[in-house]
Design an enzyme around this catalytic site. Structure first.
Site, short mmCIF file in Angstrom:
data_model
loop_
_atom_site.label_atom_id
_atom_site.label_comp_id
_atom_site.label_asym_id
_atom_site.label_seq_id
_atom_site.Cartn_x
_atom_site.Cartn_y
_atom_site.Cartn_z
N GLN A 272 16.98 1.02 0.32
CA GLN A 272 15.83 0.96 1.23
C GLN A 272 15.26 -0.46 1.33
O GLN A 272 15.00 -0.98 2.42
CB GLN A 272 14.74 1.92 0.72
CG GLN A 272 13.52 2.04 1.61
CD GLN A 272 12.45 2.96 1.00
OE1 GLN A 272 12.66 3.59 -0.04
NE2 GLN A 272 11.31 3.04 1.65
N THR B 28 4.87 10.68 0.90
CA THR B 28 4.66 10.84 -0.54
C THR B 28 3.19 11.08 -0.86
O THR B 28 2.32 10.37 -0.36
CB THR B 28 5.13 9.58 -1.28
OG1 THR B 28 6.46 9.31 -0.86
CG2 THR B 28 5.08 9.76 -2.78
N HIS C 85 -0.48 6.12 -2.11
CA HIS C 85 0.95 5.77 -2.12
C HIS C 85 1.19 4.47 -1.33
O HIS C 85 1.87 3.56 -1.82
CB HIS C 85 1.77 6.91 -1.51
CG HIS C 85 3.22 6.58 -1.31
ND1 HIS C 85 4.09 6.43 -2.37
CD2 HIS C 85 3.95 6.35 -0.19
CE1 HIS C 85 5.30 6.13 -1.89
NE2 HIS C 85 5.23 6.07 -0.57
N ARG D 167 4.10 -6.42 -1.46
CA ARG D 167 3.52 -7.40 -0.56
C ARG D 167 2.37 -8.12 -1.24
O ARG D 167 2.57 -8.86 -2.20
CB ARG D 167 3.09 -6.74 0.75
CG ARG D 167 4.27 -6.41 1.65
CD ARG D 167 3.82 -5.90 3.02
NE ARG D 167 2.90 -4.77 2.91
CZ ARG D 167 3.30 -3.50 2.85
NH1 ARG D 167 4.57 -3.19 2.93
NH2 ARG D 167 2.43 -2.54 2.73
N ASP E 199 9.03 11.93 9.17
CA ASP E 199 8.36 11.72 7.89
C ASP E 199 7.19 10.77 8.10
O ASP E 199 7.36 9.70 8.68
CB ASP E 199 9.35 11.14 6.88
CG ASP E 199 8.82 11.23 5.45
OD1 ASP E 199 7.97 12.12 5.18
OD2 ASP E 199 9.25 10.43 4.60
MN MN Z 1 9.02 10.16 2.48
#
Ligand code: MN
Length: 424
Positions: free
Chosen positions: A247, A356, A140, A149, A133
């Protein structure tokens, strides 16, 4: 950019207006139904052309295909024949379906060859060996950088120098229509001292397009940006389900793990690179200049319209995002060149997802974490429903299509319903 008008092709098959599966598309998929064992087909309108029957009836005689090549439960062996052969298979089917061509239209096997798509069950089209990925949308990456951040330096220093990616999990990639159980795991809110365990409270989708590799390389070899497209068989829509709370807690320092690998959903029809040819466009200008191995003609982006819908249980789907694949900063040739520059080998049936896909407008973001700005604003679904993240019972539907001069080449859809977490 190729900007010649498309040849007008007409077919004797009745194709509904606005069908994704026009005579120009002819994507490959694997299907079965109550009577038929798994096999390879090509979609047109509301029908599937059963390639195994076409083969049995001798329609591919001049191609000298291995026996039973279409009576498989994945496209891998067919793809491995190589682009020259798979292009000829698709072109032969296109010819057979053209208005004025009576070979199949008036053949006694026509009824067996043309299968009703509604009655077919679509299977995972490829046996996926490895899944990667990427993270190639600057919008994104910027949105996530701003959220978590530094808003002033949202992109990390490496981002414009290489297509950032990670190795995902192939075992949990499922075909559209397969439900996904809400994942369980660890998460920790910033104000609590210790992590908690439970069902994810921030379940999300990621709108992506993935390509499937069609040719292997040897360990040690690299694929150049010039040759990259020879290694790409076709594309599918890809929903990279993500648990944002899991995540956020786990990803330091090695990146995504259990927040991602509980499931990814793909659309069942593989749209070939050839079918997308008319929809090539220039991608964004890359500044600063990239290193020589990433340099390429700016012709590897595709104008594909993308849409995301959420359908709460027993309600109508509500569109929540509209994006376009061509906005991606890093293109597929650069992704593959980067992936193999160190000598990492690829195999037939590897899947490489874009990352994404978000546009710059707030209604073009490709994930709930962006649309709801990490849960700080509600995403309206109509009928009084609103969401920050995905709830149990919700179905997430993604659609994609390219359209130009009245020619439409689409992906159909990838959908998946979220079921409650399974008890441990
Ligand atoms: Mn992804």
């Amino acid at each position: 950019m190729p900007d010649h008008p498309l040849p007008a092709l007409n077919t004797w098959v009745e194709v509904p207006k606005n069908s994704d599966f026009s005579i120009y598309n002819l994507p490959f998929g694997v299907f079965k139904n109550k009577k038929l064992s798994p096999r390879i087909g090509i979609a047109i309108g509301d029908k599937i052309v059963d390639l195994s029957i076409l083969d049995q009836e001798g329609f591919f005689a001049t191609l000298f295909l291995p026996e039973g090549i279409f009576l498989r439960d994945s496209l891998n062996d067919m793809i491995a024949l190589g682009k020259t052969q798979t292009k000829k298979i698709r072109e032969r089917v296109q010819t057979l379906l053209l208005e004025g061509n009576a070979e199949l239209r008036d053949h006694s096997a026509r009824g067996k060859v043309m299968v009703t798509r509604k009655e077919a069950e679509m299977l995972l089209p490829v046996k996926i060996g490895d899944y990667t990925d990427f993270y190639s949308s600057s919008e994104h990456a910027t949105n996530l950088g701003k959220m978590f951040r530094d808003p002033e330096n949202a992109l990390l220093p490496n981002w414009k120098h290489l297509p950032v990616g990670y190795h995902g999990r192939a075992s949990s990639i499922v075909v559209s229509g397969t439900p996904i159980h809400r994942p369980k795991g660890q998460f920790k809110s910033p104000d609590s001292a210790a992590p908690m365990f439970g069902p994810s409270q921030k379940l999300d989708f990621e709108l992506e397009v993935a390509f499937i590799t069609g040719k292997q390389t040897r360990l040690g070899d690299s694929v150049s940006t010039v040759d990259a497209e020879d290694f790409i068989f076709g594309f599918v829509l890809f929903n990279d389900w993500s648990a944002r709370d899991i995540q956020a807690w786990e990803y330091v320092p090695l990146g995504p793990f259990l927040g991602k690998n509980f499931g990814s959903s793909i659309s069942p029809w593989v749209v070939t690179l050839e079918a997308l040819e008319p929809f090539r466009v220039a991608g964004p200008t890359q500044e600063p200049e990239v290193l020589p191995y990433l340099k390429c003609e700016n012709t590897h982006s595709f104008d594909i319209n993308l849409e995301v819908f959420i359908q709460p249980e027993e309600k109508k789907p509500a569109k929540i995002s509209t994006a376009n694949f061509s906005a991606m900063y890093w293109n597929v040739a650069q992704q593959l060149a980067h992936h193999t520059v160190n000598g990492c080998n690829i195999n037939v049936g590897d899947m490489m997802a874009s990352g994404t896909i978000s546009g710059s407008a707030e209604d073009s973001f490709g994930s709930m974490i962006e649309l709801s700005w990490n849960g700080s604003r509600m995403v309206k679904l109509g009928e009084g429903d609103e969401r920050t993240f995905i709830e149990d019972g919700d179905t997430v539907i993604m659609k994609g299509f390219a359209e130009k001069d009245g020619v439409r080449v689409g992906f159909g859809e990838v959908s998946g319903q979220v079921l409650p977490a399974k008890p441990l």
